[in-house]
Design an enzyme around this catalytic site. Sequence first.
Site, PDB file in Angstrom:
ATOM      1  N   ASN A  43      14.297 -19.566  33.310  1.00 54.74           N
ATOM      2  CA  ASN A  43      14.325 -20.353  34.394  1.00 54.74           C
ATOM      3  C   ASN A  43      13.988 -20.209  35.344  1.00 54.74           C
ATOM      4  O   ASN A  43      14.248 -20.706  35.938  1.00 54.74           O
ATOM      5  CB  ASN A  43      15.120 -21.788  34.338  1.00 54.74           C
ATOM      6  N   HIS A  44      13.169 -18.886  36.087  1.00 56.75           N
ATOM      7  CA  HIS A  44      13.274 -18.471  36.907  1.00 56.75           C
ATOM      8  C   HIS A  44      11.684 -18.323  37.378  1.00 56.75           C
ATOM      9  O   HIS A  44      10.989 -17.354  36.742  1.00 56.75           O
ATOM     10  CB  HIS A  44      13.753 -17.228  37.067  1.00 56.75           C
TER      11      HIS A  44
END
Lengths: 187, 538
Positions: free
Chosen positions: B470-471
């Site tokens: 989720n980066h």
Amino acid sequence: MSTHGRDDARRAGQLPAMPERRRLLIGAGLVAGTLALSGSWVRTALAQSAAAADVAQNANFLALSRLLTGWPALDARMGERLYAALSGEDHRFASQVAALADFAKKGGHANVEALTAALDAQQDELAKTLRRIVAAWYTGVVGEGPNARVVIAYADALMFQPVKDVLMPPTYCQAAPNYWVAKPPMA
Amino acid sequence: MSDNLSADVVVIGSGVAGALVAHQLASAGASVLMLEAGPRLERWRIVENFRNQADKDDFQRPYPAAKHAPHPEYAPDNDYLILKGPDAKSYASQYLRVVGGTTWHWAASAWRFLPNDFTMKSTYGVGRDWGISYDDLEPYYYRAEVELGVSGPNDGTDLGSPRHQPYPMDHLLLSYNDQRFYDVLNANGFKLVSEPVARNSRPYDQRPTCCGNNNCMPICPIGAMYSGILHVDKAERAGAKLLTNAVVYRLEVDAQDRIVAAHYKDPDGNSHRVTGKYFVLAANALESVKILLMSATDKWKNGLANSSDQVGRNLMDHPGTGVTFLADEPLWPGRGPMEMTSIVDHRDGEFRREWASKKLHLNNQVQTRHATLKALSMGLTGKALDDEIRYRSAHTVNINSFHDILPEPNNRMRLSDQKDALGLPRPEITYAIGEYTKKSAVHTHEAYAKIGKLFGCREIEFNDTFAPNNHLMGSVIMGSDPRDSVVDGHCRAHDHANLYMATSGVMASAGSVNCTLTIAALSLRIADTLKHALGKAS
């Protein structure tokens, strides 16, 4: 957070303070009067439900649940909600509860592990029902699949009881900051 | 009516990036308008949502997606992100379209990038250079640490990112679990450190000290962990105006290529227009791309800010692998915050010419639930069940990792033909993880095995399938050459003089640590640039 289980039971004076909750069901205070008659931990536990026959189904479920989980002071309201949810997903559930109670009463098993083993050997369907009931009390969740699951309880789910001297249900705070530095109990 | 709203600065998005920009500029006396696509949620409600959800591993679940501003949901899958390519599932990302943004749920790791992360091409011959250096960002890293409230090891531990000031707070004392890992791993050739985190080790910024609720993800119940909502609240107190449920779907550009207005839809689908002198796109790496691509005109056929054709390309994340085993001693994870330490011996070095840098981190999450599900699946009842729950809760070890990935133009997001409830296109993502990352993951697997051995492991389970972390990076990539990058070193669109992008999308390398502190530092730098531009610099 409300708690139930052995501490509440102790506070209510129902039970002697004992470190191992499995022994509570056969604790002296609870069974002294009936042990000689029944000779069985099972009949003792189920006898409690007979006195509450006016709410027979829920009371029977609660009594059976005490037997199957080994926890003597289960929350009655949680029991009602679990029973409703378990019945709701399987119309045979009520009769299975009765059959399970019946089997347990006749069997004279020393404890729930022995009862489980007997069911595994003789009554596959009832063994599944037993495990469904135990899983519901321990996880607080009934049902399968992402949309079908119903949360009945969170912090009161029995899974937190065996570790409650060390761990809290997430979101709750156990003690002052840095309590986590200390070496936890090693058992 | 809101149609007449106008401000010096229009900020699109109210996560940590947008909120920091809004707070800085409003505090300097600029008029600021924030547009947030999603609703406002209260912390207590999020906590109760979590307690009442069946799948406690689903961090999106406490934040139900708004119909008009959907965000990804996976259990069940709402198919918001349309994922394609050989590693599609590895980009099944989580983010939140709500006031405060995705830092409602994160582990609060507040790492700085390394100097070499900014110069991958010139130092190691792979990837790209940012066009700015670590030194350019160093003062802003510190300001970000002060704004977010970062606690870290002030004991001289070298984390590879030179600092001129100590951390605003000393680090929290390690949990017993983390301390055992610290002792065993550092005695056996690993470098395990106490990691800097945006989590209070003492009362800070009117928020309490962490007391170990062990629920950083998906929600800190007491606000000891930083979340973007804190700067949203501060920005509003400083005079910024926040519009919620305002789904920006188009930026309007004039003949001089300046942005003149943002158009948004309300939940009923009605359209509104707000004007401003400067626009800051802070709607996360994917939603920001969506807005640029949806704003295409006859002149800007490929979308705004996209003369380079790089908008939506170079998507990066930190592909993660993991391991779980039972240690031969009780470690009792779950006391204290969810993450406290990291293994950092392969964050930098000549090997980066050949394979990806990485960071490994020990999970300090309560294991009771997983232990119970496992014990139940074993069919246990009675005392045997309780004993198994207790044993597994005490002995379970879980380690995860972030791997670097190179920016590849073919890893990209486009607008799908499929639409959401407002008729806006969904993001369609194509993703493949290359050999550079895979090679490193093989090495990580070996490290896991070695660590397992040090703890006398049983039941070791490797999870070698790359997990999303989720980066979201690279989608509006920074660079000094307008022909192959979207924004310049000040996060300003090469193509539009008054458009800035405050998002991890600008990051030109992924490195091996999460991107939040770098987003925060870049956002504070944008705010400084705009203060000067508006004549509001003190």
